[in-house]
Design a protein around this motif. Structure first.
Motif, PDB file in Angstrom:
ATOM      1  N   PRO C 111      40.178  78.570  54.751  1.00  0.00           N
ATOM      2  CA  PRO C 111      39.593  78.154  53.476  1.00  0.00           C
ATOM      3  C   PRO C 111      38.089  78.401  53.431  1.00  0.00           C
ATOM      4  O   PRO C 111      37.404  78.423  54.458  1.00  0.00           O
ATOM      5  CB  PRO C 111      39.897  76.670  53.410  1.00  0.00           C
ATOM      6  N   LEU C 112      37.597  78.566  52.238  1.00  0.00           N
ATOM      7  CA  LEU C 112      36.210  78.914  51.995  1.00  0.00           C
ATOM      8  C   LEU C 112      35.864  78.313  50.649  1.00  0.00           C
ATOM      9  O   LEU C 112      36.585  78.515  49.679  1.00  0.00           O
ATOM     10  CB  LEU C 112      36.144  80.443  51.911  1.00  0.00           C
ATOM     11  N   VAL C 113      34.794  77.555  50.561  1.00  0.00           N
ATOM     12  CA  VAL C 113      34.398  77.013  49.266  1.00  0.00           C
ATOM     13  C   VAL C 113      33.223  77.829  48.751  1.00  0.00           C
ATOM     14  O   VAL C 113      32.177  77.884  49.385  1.00  0.00           O
ATOM     15  CB  VAL C 113      34.031  75.523  49.368  1.00  0.00           C
ATOM     16  N   GLU C 114      33.436  78.523  47.644  1.00  0.00           N
ATOM     17  CA  GLU C 114      32.385  79.351  47.065  1.00  0.00           C
ATOM     18  C   GLU C 114      32.136  78.935  45.632  1.00  0.00           C
ATOM     19  O   GLU C 114      33.067  78.920  44.826  1.00  0.00           O
ATOM     20  CB  GLU C 114      32.805  80.825  47.112  1.00  0.00           C
ATOM     21  N   ASP C 115      30.894  78.574  45.312  1.00  0.00           N
ATOM     22  CA  ASP C 115      30.561  78.096  43.966  1.00  0.00           C
ATOM     23  C   ASP C 115      31.494  76.975  43.562  1.00  0.00           C
ATOM     24  O   ASP C 115      32.014  76.935  42.438  1.00  0.00           O
ATOM     25  CB  ASP C 115      30.684  79.222  42.919  1.00  0.00           C
ATOM     26  N   VAL C 174      41.678  78.031  61.929  1.00  0.00           N
ATOM     27  CA  VAL C 174      42.338  76.748  61.679  1.00  0.00           C
ATOM     28  C   VAL C 174      41.303  75.633  61.552  1.00  0.00           C
ATOM     29  O   VAL C 174      41.374  74.802  60.637  1.00  0.00           O
ATOM     30  CB  VAL C 174      43.346  76.438  62.804  1.00  0.00           C
ATOM     31  N   ASP C 175      40.333  75.615  62.462  1.00  0.00           N
ATOM     32  CA  ASP C 175      39.370  74.509  62.450  1.00  0.00           C
ATOM     33  C   ASP C 175      38.535  74.491  61.174  1.00  0.00           C
ATOM     34  O   ASP C 175      38.001  73.449  60.795  1.00  0.00           O
ATOM     35  CB  ASP C 175      38.448  74.592  63.678  1.00  0.00           C
ATOM     36  N   ARG C 176      38.428  75.632  60.528  1.00  0.00           N
ATOM     37  CA  ARG C 176      37.687  75.663  59.276  1.00  0.00           C
ATOM     38  C   ARG C 176      38.361  74.852  58.165  1.00  0.00           C
ATOM     39  O   ARG C 176      37.747  74.579  57.130  1.00  0.00           O
ATOM     40  CB  ARG C 176      37.493  77.099  58.818  1.00  0.00           C
ATOM     41  N   TYR C 177      39.621  74.480  58.342  1.00  0.00           N
ATOM     42  CA  TYR C 177      40.266  73.603  57.363  1.00  0.00           C
ATOM     43  C   TYR C 177      39.678  72.189  57.412  1.00  0.00           C
ATOM     44  O   TYR C 177      39.682  71.485  56.415  1.00  0.00           O
ATOM     45  CB  TYR C 177      41.773  73.496  57.631  1.00  0.00           C
ATOM     46  N   TYR C 178      39.212  71.776  58.606  1.00  0.00           N
ATOM     47  CA  TYR C 178      38.783  70.380  58.742  1.00  0.00           C
ATOM     48  C   TYR C 178      37.717  69.975  57.728  1.00  0.00           C
ATOM     49  O   TYR C 178      37.903  69.002  56.992  1.00  0.00           O
ATOM     50  CB  TYR C 178      38.289  70.087  60.163  1.00  0.00           C
ATOM     51  N   VAL C 180      36.979  71.220  54.942  1.00  0.00           N
ATOM     52  CA  VAL C 180      37.507  71.271  53.573  1.00  0.00           C
ATOM     53  C   VAL C 180      38.307  70.012  53.263  1.00  0.00           C
ATOM     54  O   VAL C 180      38.156  69.389  52.205  1.00  0.00           O
ATOM     55  CB  VAL C 180      38.373  72.541  53.389  1.00  0.00           C
ATOM     56  N   VAL C 181      39.151  69.611  54.228  1.00  0.00           N
ATOM     57  CA  VAL C 181      39.964  68.418  54.004  1.00  0.00           C
ATOM     58  C   VAL C 181      39.073  67.183  53.974  1.00  0.00           C
ATOM     59  O   VAL C 181      39.299  66.254  53.179  1.00  0.00           O
ATOM     60  CB  VAL C 181      41.055  68.291  55.088  1.00  0.00           C
ATOM     61  N   GLU C 182      38.029  67.168  54.814  1.00  0.00           N
ATOM     62  CA  GLU C 182      37.123  66.017  54.780  1.00  0.00           C
ATOM     63  C   GLU C 182      36.383  65.947  53.450  1.00  0.00           C
ATOM     64  O   GLU C 182      36.133  64.856  52.911  1.00  0.00           O
ATOM     65  CB  GLU C 182      36.131  66.094  55.941  1.00  0.00           C
ATOM     66  N   ASP C 183      36.064  67.110  52.910  1.00  0.00           N
ATOM     67  CA  ASP C 183      35.417  67.127  51.607  1.00  0.00           C
ATOM     68  C   ASP C 183      36.355  66.577  50.540  1.00  0.00           C
ATOM     69  O   ASP C 183      35.955  65.760  49.699  1.00  0.00           O
ATOM     70  CB  ASP C 183      34.998  68.571  51.286  1.00  0.00           C
ATOM     71  N   LEU C 184      37.610  66.992  50.592  1.00  0.00           N
ATOM     72  CA  LEU C 184      38.611  66.441  49.657  1.00  0.00           C
ATOM     73  C   LEU C 184      38.648  64.923  49.763  1.00  0.00           C
ATOM     74  O   LEU C 184      38.648  64.207  48.765  1.00  0.00           O
ATOM     75  CB  LEU C 184      40.009  66.968  50.004  1.00  0.00           C
ATOM     76  N   SER C 185      38.686  64.471  51.005  1.00  0.00           N
ATOM     77  CA  SER C 185      38.801  63.039  51.253  1.00  0.00           C
ATOM     78  C   SER C 185      37.576  62.298  50.709  1.00  0.00           C
ATOM     79  O   SER C 185      37.684  61.213  50.132  1.00  0.00           O
ATOM     80  CB  SER C 185      38.971  62.824  52.748  1.00  0.00           C
ATOM     81  N   GLU C 186      36.406  62.910  50.841  1.00  0.00           N
ATOM     82  CA  GLU C 186      35.206  62.256  50.309  1.00  0.00           C
ATOM     83  C   GLU C 186      35.208  62.249  48.787  1.00  0.00           C
ATOM     84  O   GLU C 186      34.806  61.254  48.165  1.00  0.00           O
ATOM     85  CB  GLU C 186      33.949  62.983  50.808  1.00  0.00           C
ATOM     86  N   ARG C 187      35.642  63.354  48.214  1.00  0.00           N
ATOM     87  CA  ARG C 187      35.716  63.368  46.754  1.00  0.00           C
ATOM     88  C   ARG C 187      36.653  62.272  46.272  1.00  0.00           C
ATOM     89  O   ARG C 187      36.377  61.582  45.278  1.00  0.00           O
ATOM     90  CB  ARG C 187      36.202  64.739  46.272  1.00  0.00           C
ATOM     91  N   LEU C 188      37.769  62.090  46.994  1.00  0.00           N
ATOM     92  CA  LEU C 188      38.700  61.026  46.608  1.00  0.00           C
ATOM     93  C   LEU C 188      38.062  59.659  46.771  1.00  0.00           C
ATOM     94  O   LEU C 188      38.252  58.764  45.945  1.00  0.00           O
ATOM     95  CB  LEU C 188      39.977  61.122  47.453  1.00  0.00           C
ATOM     96  N   ASP C 189      37.290  59.482  47.848  1.00  0.00           N
ATOM     97  CA  ASP C 189      36.614  58.204  48.050  1.00  0.00           C
ATOM     98  C   ASP C 189      35.692  57.897  46.881  1.00  0.00           C
ATOM     99  O   ASP C 189      35.665  56.779  46.358  1.00  0.00           O
ATOM    100  CB  ASP C 189      35.793  58.239  49.344  1.00  0.00           C
ATOM    101  N   GLU C 190      34.924  58.909  46.486  1.00  0.00           N
ATOM    102  CA  GLU C 190      33.992  58.699  45.374  1.00  0.00           C
ATOM    103  C   GLU C 190      34.742  58.411  44.075  1.00  0.00           C
ATOM    104  O   GLU C 190      34.379  57.519  43.313  1.00  0.00           O
ATOM    105  CB  GLU C 190      33.107  59.945  45.198  1.00  0.00           C
ATOM    106  N   LEU C 191      35.794  59.191  43.862  1.00  0.00           N
ATOM    107  CA  LEU C 191      36.581  58.977  42.645  1.00  0.00           C
ATOM    108  C   LEU C 191      37.165  57.565  42.638  1.00  0.00           C
ATOM    109  O   LEU C 191      37.158  56.881  41.617  1.00  0.00           O
ATOM    110  CB  LEU C 191      37.719  60.008  42.576  1.00  0.00           C
ATOM    111  N   GLU C 192      37.650  57.160  43.801  1.00  0.00           N
ATOM    112  CA  GLU C 192      38.257  55.847  43.880  1.00  0.00           C
ATOM    113  C   GLU C 192      37.250  54.756  43.509  1.00  0.00           C
ATOM    114  O   GLU C 192      37.542  53.854  42.723  1.00  0.00           O
ATOM    115  CB  GLU C 192      38.749  55.620  45.311  1.00  0.00           C
ATOM    116  N   GLU C 193      36.060  54.886  44.059  1.00  0.00           N
ATOM    117  CA  GLU C 193      35.046  53.864  43.801  1.00  0.00           C
ATOM    118  C   GLU C 193      34.768  53.740  42.306  1.00  0.00           C
ATOM    119  O   GLU C 193      34.746  52.636  41.743  1.00  0.00           O
ATOM    120  CB  GLU C 193      33.760  54.240  44.559  1.00  0.00           C
ATOM    121  N   VAL C 194      34.561  54.867  41.628  1.00  0.00           N
ATOM    122  CA  VAL C 194      34.217  54.783  40.211  1.00  0.00           C
ATOM    123  C   VAL C 194      35.423  54.484  39.332  1.00  0.00           C
ATOM    124  O   VAL C 194      35.307  53.797  38.324  1.00  0.00           O
ATOM    125  CB  VAL C 194      33.517  56.071  39.705  1.00  0.00           C
TER     126      VAL C 194
END
Lengths: 356, 356, 356, 356, 356
Positions: C111-115, C174-178, C180-194
């Motif tokens: 995975p690669l996050v671009e823009d 494979v390790d490059r997924y980590y 990305v998944v942590e970013d997903l998890s943080e976005r969910l944390d933020e979404l959950e809070e608001v």
């Protein structure tokens, strides 16, 4: 919703729980080889006796189970295991197949729509070496086309043994799912058409009925698929390799049917979503009208209310043209409100908002 | 929604249910080896006779099934099992592959969008030792690129036997799923864009159509994936090891396609949720306007109503400036209400509330 | 949403569909043993020739695929099967591994996050006996840490062959997924809070984006997990037993990642439910205010309306104190209504009702 | 929501990513046989040396990982594979078990509720032939009851080797799930009670927390179940057949736990549905009150408005008793409206409508 | 919701956690062969001693577990493994079967409805070579019909050994699921009938209870199905081939039961959807009435308000017939609004709109 099944808990295995309302057995016999053919109703069980020993293929179709003694008599005559008799009589069972010493037991189900209700009665098939027995708790007419084929004597059915006949029976039972699934599919088509355009609360009931029928077909169909697969796959002393090729075909049919049932289920869930969305959508429409009326006229009424007050010192009341000025203000306000709502897209033909 | 399939229940196996509207067979022949190439339409079935014995690879493409006698004639000429003929003609079938004595039967499906409707017609492939037969109920143009490759004579196709040709056919049929799935994906992209911004009830229908097409692709695609996997995995006298390497590639394609179909399904469900949320959200907006208007003007109207009463003894009515005092009270009340609603975030640009 | 993939349907296998915009190949070479190390950009393909015969480990990293002739030249030089070349170039493919005579082909995605957009480009790895080839359609920088490790010469990488290097590459991918998944998890944390506190319609879009990324990761990740499992499990002439121990470790990583992705999916669905509930809840709040205002003031306005009528014979109008009596009735009514609503919990701080 | 895990991507395998905040290792030693028992904190790693050679069972519990050198020292002393050390230190890992030459590695997780937050720390177990090593990144107190059992010397623990001890450790870790699941179940019971009666928006958050905890337990629990199953099933040189009987028991426990977790998930989804339904239901109640008030008083106010008009020629105004007649009409209208709403079931105690 | 289970974490295996409130053991003995029969309550454990050596079949039914010493005494007398005793006493366990040296352990569950609550108590069965032990934590009356069958001496039960008896016990436990599932199905039928017609909030609780019971049955039923399948499939020294034929029958029953439980689950979800839709539908009805009333009378009231204003110069007020003209306008407006709403389908009997 589910068929009742009340054999006394803890009963001895082999105890027959004759289905309520099952008529006394009516036994229809076929005995055929490539050249010979005997058929007819059997009134006296003793008449069956010679057929336990013939080399030709014997098909005994037992319709109705209202006489326990007669059933045991038949079982004894043809050497059927008590557990197999129990499986034949104590319905409804899941579709399955089991090997006994002298017979392969097959429990199959086939759908039937009666008075708009989907039922899936059971047929029990016992494949012996020269004999095929079928049991149904009343006559469903499932087998009429097979009887015709036997009588016609064309095709492989007269050359085949009880295993081929069993395949023919199973094939008929499986193929009867097709029209039922097509009917489901048509009901969904009709529901889709009306729900997309204008959902009514009766459509909800329609979707629910489809979903229940889908659930019923899944409940009885998946074990049947497994059973046909097992018959087509695992060797058995009662089913020849040649017939197993045909059973693979039946397996394809039942697999295809289950695929379509699952498809119907998916579509039904989708329709439910559309129904709910449409309800929400319509509520929005109602709310908009209410809000429109209230938002335009409540402020206007307020203005009218002001000049309806009875204060002695209200200078405007005496101005000439004040009345018309107020009317003008009211009209202006109404026009403004209408414009505002039109801009928000609540009034008139909605157009999709441009992206910002 | 589902294709009709009405072979008479209980018919003899091998009974052909010619699809309604199927034109009479049009037979297109290829006979090629690395050096030689014969091709052309076959008008008289007798002309096919010599090709049953050639050592070169013969491809007979039967388009249309409107003539039962002709089909049986072909079957007999090339030694095809009646059940295989039935599978070729009685459509639609689930994708599958089956071994017969002289042929491997392959049923494949390939998607086709006609008049905006997704259809998935069936192609039946019979892989013989030196012959390949394909059956379609009308000409779909699926095979044009393969014909070109045979004519060009470049690449392995002319060197390969019927198994390589079968792979080429199957590969074309599988690859045709790609544009359909990409179209689904684009429709979802468009739906997403408009639904997030401004959902309309027609978008709902759009989602539903995507979901139905997804369900259709899943229904026909999963058995196809299984079938290709079986061809690539299990040894067969009709498919050489070399060609099985190519079939693994087709298996990768169909697997990837099914992964994408499932992805579309997930996204479609997500869009449905957004649609519903947005509807709810918009209703809240409407409700807020209504509540605002009603909450501000109804109390004011009430005050105006009080001083519109005709009691003889209402001391305020006579006070000088009472009228203006009441107007001031009204303005004050309106300001207070607006402030209250603004504080609750119902008015003006909403800002996210700070955590308490 | 899905990457385009438009190889012409029906093309000859081995036809390369060069990805649009792919730059011409830039070839980076490493040739190393425990003692020696050569590295550098290869400008002329002929310079690669000697490395096809060295005993040391050769790593050829092809970045960009914009030149079909060059690709075929490389394939020929290193003896790569045309189907393998096709798999390397025709992207995107599902992750997979396949054995050829001289190479084991591995297709991996990372995975690669671009823009702000999640992309999952493909890397193709060909594990030979003394050679490793990697293909990417442009340079992603995935391999920089591995190059450092080769240069440093510490650790097992210089002692290992191409199989160990392949593991190192796969491990990086494979390790490059980590993150990305942590970013997903943080976005969910933020979404959950608001969302729990104060949901906004932009949060909905946030959830949808998370769900789409989750669906993308599942789509590319599950086949990758399967592929790594197969590499760690099944013997291969190109991957030694020792390296398979390391691959088990990569398998654990990708399994853990997929577990986390599924976790994110579950949480995202939960957040959607909360969002919808909160919307409903807020609508209830709005409705309560409206109902309150309307229920209190509409009756009062009605009373005022009665005494605003102009009948000549309305005895109350003349009573002294009638005005004040009516005012008192109005106040009383308002107090009663407020009390009623407070008792129903629609007004003031809600307390949980006691059980009846 | 997910634990961070940031080993540098592309790091050499065997690179230790010491968990942030992990204290320096505190090493607690047990060395016992049926007759002898030594225990204590080990201050100097050199003191461990003799225990690498004893015939008695040695249990080394490493608490904290804040010192990489010390960890490598221990690994070297006991002959532990670098990948195993990495698995022990680089947390969190999925539960798994792996065979190395001298040790069987077991990664297990055990739930812990801290400050109301569910965490599932990792314990790494290395089962050697005469040694058991356990690694935790800080001291969790999980092992206190086992220490007591060793000290007591009753039961099979002193007779067993490191495999029995490993079972004891694993059993403790598994059994710690029980109170967590029971707590979940109690929270659901409480939520159910209040949601059925009177749902509040804080209950929504309660359900969400349960669902998140359920998702966490599923994420870590399913791999653990698989791992215990593998230990109980597959032969290993480090775990005797006798101990595998005990491990089957642990497998039953973790299976039962996962069954309960799934049960909680199902119930939580059901509660969410009830919450939403109740919200809808309550909104209906609010709407009814509003509609009632508006429907009764708006028409009455209109009538009052008519007779509040100031036309000079309104004959009714002069009729004696006209006022009372209008009042009577108003009362009649109100009674009619109330009756109408009562009949529709919107007013008063609702009764279920009879079927039509 | 879940039964409590609090064995101290970290306890020695074999530690008994006597269920709270379990009465002291009451031991009921059967010792029978085809000719002989002894039965009775055993007051003194020593009286059991001779039965450990008889050749006849001995059935010891232990009811209640309130006395640890007695349980250990029995275990010792009959040579039961401590882990098996633990499984018998520490309830509730998942259904399972395990082989020990002298016994096959079977844990089964059977549903029981007490005070409207579904419970699924555990029965532990130990099948020995000549002995069958059953453990229940209090007497549930499950076994009464089996006792009768033993006393009657008809059928195979007296001829069979402990394995046949175990089958009989298991069959009773399985068959007891039938009435529970039928009760679920009837509750769903009743709910369906009222929900389709006129949903009430108590129906919601009804659906929730059904769903919870379904979840409970799934949680305990699936492991039981697996266990029966294992007993019917895998050879065991304690269960003869003949009895395994009967166990296949039990397997069919439990499979059928689980199919029906899943069916109930599907229907319950469908009912929930209908409930929610109906709520939405009803809200629409309420909204329509409100909108109707407001839309008709608010504009009329506004008109009345205008002519209630007290301007000195309002020419219309003096026109003769102005009053009646205004009344006519009002009636006209009301008629128009009613017509408009009728055309939109909000008033009167709704008819389905024709397609456009």
């Amino acid at each position: 919703m589910l068929e009742k099944r009340n054999p006394p808990v803890g009963a001895r295995p082999g105890t027959l729980a004759i289905p309520e309302g099952s008529p006394p057995p009516r036994i229809y016999l076929f005995d055929y080889s490539e050249e010979t053919l005997v058929e007819g109703l059997v009134d006296d069980l003793d008449d069956l006796e010679p057929y336990t020993r013939t080399e030709s293929t014997t098909w005994i179709d037992v319709q109705g189970m209202g006489d326990e003694a007669a059933l045991w008599r038949i079982a004894e005559m043809f050497g059927i295991h008590p557990l197999a008799v129990e499986d034949a009589v104590n319905l409804p069972q899941r579709a399955k197949t089991e090997l006994y010493d002298d017979y392969q037991l097959v429990i199959a189900r086939s759908p039937l729509v009666e008075d708009g209700r989907l039922e899936v009665p059971q047929v029990c098939i016992l494949i012996g070496r020269r004999t095929l027995l079928t049991f149904q708790d009343r006559y469903f007419g499932f087998f009429d086309p097979i009887r015709e084929r036997i009588r016609d004597g064309i095709g492989p059915i007269r050359r085949g043994g009880p295993d081929y006949l069993a395949y023919a029976v199973l094939d008929v039972l499986v193929d009867r799912y097709y029209p039922v699934v097509e009917d489901l599919s048509e009901r969904l088509d009709e529901l889709e058409e009306v729900i997309v355009r204008d959902p009514q609360s009766e459509d909800l009931v329609g979707i629910h009925k489809v979903r229940r029928d889908v659930a019923t077909l899944r409940r009885v169909g998946w074990p049947q698929r497994e059973m046909v697969s097992e018959m087509a796959r695992s060797p058995s002393p009662f089913v020849s390799e040649d017939v197993r090729v045909y059973l693979r075909d039946s397996f394809d049919h039942i697999s295809q049917i289950m695929g379509r049932v699952d498809f119907c289920r998916e579509v039904a869930v989708g329709l439910m979503d559309i129904y709910l969305s449409n309800l929400s959508h319509r509520q929005n429409e109602i709310m908009k009208v209410l809000t429109l009326m209230a938002s335009i006229f409540i402020p206007l009424t307020f203005i009218a209310g002001i000049y309806g007050m009875n204060f002695e010192h209200m200078p405007e009341l005496r101005f000439r043209g004040a009345y018309f000025a107020v009317l003008a203000v009211m009209v202006g306000l109404a026009v403004f409100m209408v414009g505002y709502f039109r801009r928000r897209g609540w009034l008139g033909r909605r157009r999709r908002r441009r992206p910002d």
